[in-house]
Design a protein around this motif. Structure first.
Motif, PDB file in Angstrom:
ATOM      1  N   GLU A   1     -45.698   6.165 -65.782  1.00  0.00           N
ATOM      2  CA  GLU A   1     -44.928   5.004 -66.253  1.00  0.00           C
ATOM      3  C   GLU A   1     -44.507   4.118 -65.097  1.00  0.00           C
ATOM      4  OE1 GLU A   1     -42.749   6.471 -70.403  1.00  0.00           O
ATOM      5  OE2 GLU A   1     -41.676   6.637 -68.501  1.00  0.00           O
ATOM      6  N   ILE A   2     -44.164   4.729 -63.958  1.00  0.00           N
ATOM      7  CA  ILE A   2     -43.695   3.940 -62.816  1.00  0.00           C
ATOM      8  C   ILE A   2     -44.826   3.672 -61.819  1.00  0.00           C
ATOM      9  CG2 ILE A   2     -41.339   4.765 -63.091  1.00  0.00           C
ATOM     10  CD1 ILE A   2     -41.764   6.627 -60.744  1.00  0.00           C
ATOM     11  N   ALA A   3     -46.045   3.844 -62.293  1.00  0.00           N
ATOM     12  CA  ALA A   3     -47.240   3.459 -61.528  1.00  0.00           C
ATOM     13  C   ALA A   3     -47.438   4.265 -60.255  1.00  0.00           C
ATOM     14  CB  ALA A   3     -47.210   1.968 -61.207  1.00  0.00           C
ATOM     15  N   LYS A   4     -47.095   5.551 -60.300  1.00  0.00           N
ATOM     16  CA  LYS A   4     -47.366   6.433 -59.167  1.00  0.00           C
ATOM     17  C   LYS A   4     -48.470   7.418 -59.533  1.00  0.00           C
ATOM     18  CE  LYS A   4     -42.888   6.078 -56.839  1.00  0.00           C
ATOM     19  NZ  LYS A   4     -41.739   6.807 -56.240  1.00  0.00           N
TER      20      LYS A   4
ATOM     21  N   ALA B   1     -38.737  11.124 -59.633  1.00  0.00           N
ATOM     22  CA  ALA B   1     -39.996  10.382 -59.594  1.00  0.00           C
ATOM     23  C   ALA B   1     -39.850   9.086 -58.807  1.00  0.00           C
ATOM     24  CB  ALA B   1     -40.466  10.088 -61.024  1.00  0.00           C
ATOM     25  N   VAL B   2     -38.765   8.379 -59.037  1.00  0.00           N
ATOM     26  CA  VAL B   2     -38.541   7.101 -58.347  1.00  0.00           C
ATOM     27  C   VAL B   2     -38.368   7.314 -56.845  1.00  0.00           C
ATOM     28  CG1 VAL B   2     -36.913   5.192 -58.076  1.00  0.00           C
ATOM     29  CG2 VAL B   2     -37.584   5.937 -60.367  1.00  0.00           C
ATOM     30  N   LEU B   3     -37.690   8.405 -56.476  1.00  0.00           N
ATOM     31  CA  LEU B   3     -37.388   8.646 -55.061  1.00  0.00           C
ATOM     32  C   LEU B   3     -38.567   9.204 -54.276  1.00  0.00           C
ATOM     33  CD1 LEU B   3     -33.764  10.102 -55.335  1.00  0.00           C
ATOM     34  CD2 LEU B   3     -34.446   7.824 -54.564  1.00  0.00           C
ATOM     35  N   PHE B   4     -39.560   9.767 -54.968  1.00  0.00           N
ATOM     36  CA  PHE B   4     -40.708  10.344 -54.260  1.00  0.00           C
ATOM     37  C   PHE B   4     -41.433   9.263 -53.478  1.00  0.00           C
ATOM     38  CE2 PHE B   4     -40.970  14.209 -57.112  1.00  0.00           C
ATOM     39  CZ  PHE B   4     -40.806  15.111 -56.072  1.00  0.00           C
TER      40      PHE B   4
END
Length: 336
Positions: free
Chosen positions: A208-211, A168-171
């Protein structure tokens, strides 16, 4: 013949590399450590190897139920109907005779490990995630039975969540598709975790990570989502974001009048839920974007409205949050 050739490729070319990478190249004689070890340290090369290995495992699994001896008899029978009769090829016959009966559970387990290797470069947790790891990637490993996991253990659960969060972070693409999670879904299936559970956790993490915007199109169909779980996660995220907005309002003198427009009980409940969520998932629910600005209320409002549309469960909580968010949006001019 297909199975035999694929088995040769696996045993002589792919299997030794994985055995050496996981346990040390002193374990294998088929490959040269000086050549292969530096290649394994190259992420692009290793990921390409993993993809080739996965495709070979899929091919081998398609041949598991094939009766090799029956195929031989059928070929011999068909040869009798052809004139002139086909001549036997000694090399091909040897290949067919070397083919072994493979076990699907072992193929699935090996495939799961390769999926795991695609998702992490940290091998330290693999023994806990794969209790029979030391018996794998041996020459005879594909013919033996491997106990399949009915329920994921704590290490497997943690591995899945960490891998989902890392993905998710890397997308960076504007749109994320379920196909992007294919490896994780395959790995989770081998550990007894449903596809819907993996996809639901991923959607929660992306919010959660605002994406939020990257996964909006994935939310149009709820048949692959665990609705109640997503609603609970979504409400927790909304409460953390709204609580951050309320804290920001209290710090801005000219905006404090907006607080009088909000229901006091709802504000208190939002704070309580936000505190619980931040305690349960410390540091995982973001309140600010990459520009260090609060996550737009419009995104939070859209999340709340989606939760309301999903089912009647949690509708009262979602309605209260929607009212609060709507009030804040109408007074958004005061945020400037």
């Amino acid at each position: 013949l297909l199975s035999s050739i694929a088995q040769d490729i696996w045993n002589n070319h792919l299997r030794p590399i994985y055995r050496g990478a996981l346990f040390g190249f002193h374990e294998v004689d088929e490959v040269c450590e000086d050549i292969i070890s530096p290649l394994c340290d190259d992420p692009n090369w290793f990921q390409t190897l993993n993809q080739v290995a996965i495709e070979l495992i899929i091919l081998l699994r398609s041949t598991v139920d094939v009766d090799i001896r029956s195929c031989e008899n059928q070929i011999e029978h068909e040869n009798l109907l052809v004139w002139p009769p086909l001549q036997k090829d000694t090399i091909l016959d040897c290949h067919v005779k070397r083919a072994e009966k493979l076990d699907d559970s072992s193929l699935e387990t090996h495939g799961a490990i390769i999926c795991a290797l695609k998702l992490t470069d940290d091998f330290s947790t693999l023994p806990m995630c794969f209790p029979t790891l030391d018996t794998l990637f041996l020459r005879e490993s594909l013919t033996g039975h491997q106990p399949l996991t009915m329920h994921a253990n704590e290490y497997q659960t943690a591995f899945i969540e960490d891998a989902l969060r890392r993905k998710a972070v890397l997308f960076e693409a504007n749109v994320v598709n379920y196909d992007d999670l294919e490896d994780l879904v395959a790995l989770s299936r081998a550990w007894g975790v449903d596809k819907s559970s993996v996809l639901t956790e991923f959607l929660i993490i992306m919010h959660e990570i605002a994406k939020d915007n990257m996964v909006q199109h994935l939310m149009t169909s709820t048949r692959l989502i665990e609705i109640e779980r997503f609603q609970e996660g979504g409400i927790s995220i909304a409460c953390v974001r709204l609580d951050a907005a309320l804290v920001a309002l209290k710090k801005t003198k000219q905006c404090r009048g907006i607080l009088a427009l909000l229901d006091a009980d709802t504000c208190e409940w939002v704070k309580e839920q936000a505190d619980i969520s931040k305690h349960d998932r410390p540091g995982k629910i973001l309140t600010h974007g990459s520009d260090d600005e609060l996550i737009p209320l419009e995104h939070t409002h859209e999340l709340i409205l989606r939760i309301k549309r999903m089912s009647s469960a949690n509708r009262i909580d979602a309605t209260a949050l929607s009212t609060m968010c709507d009030t804040l949006l109408k007074a958004s001019g005061a945020f400037a």
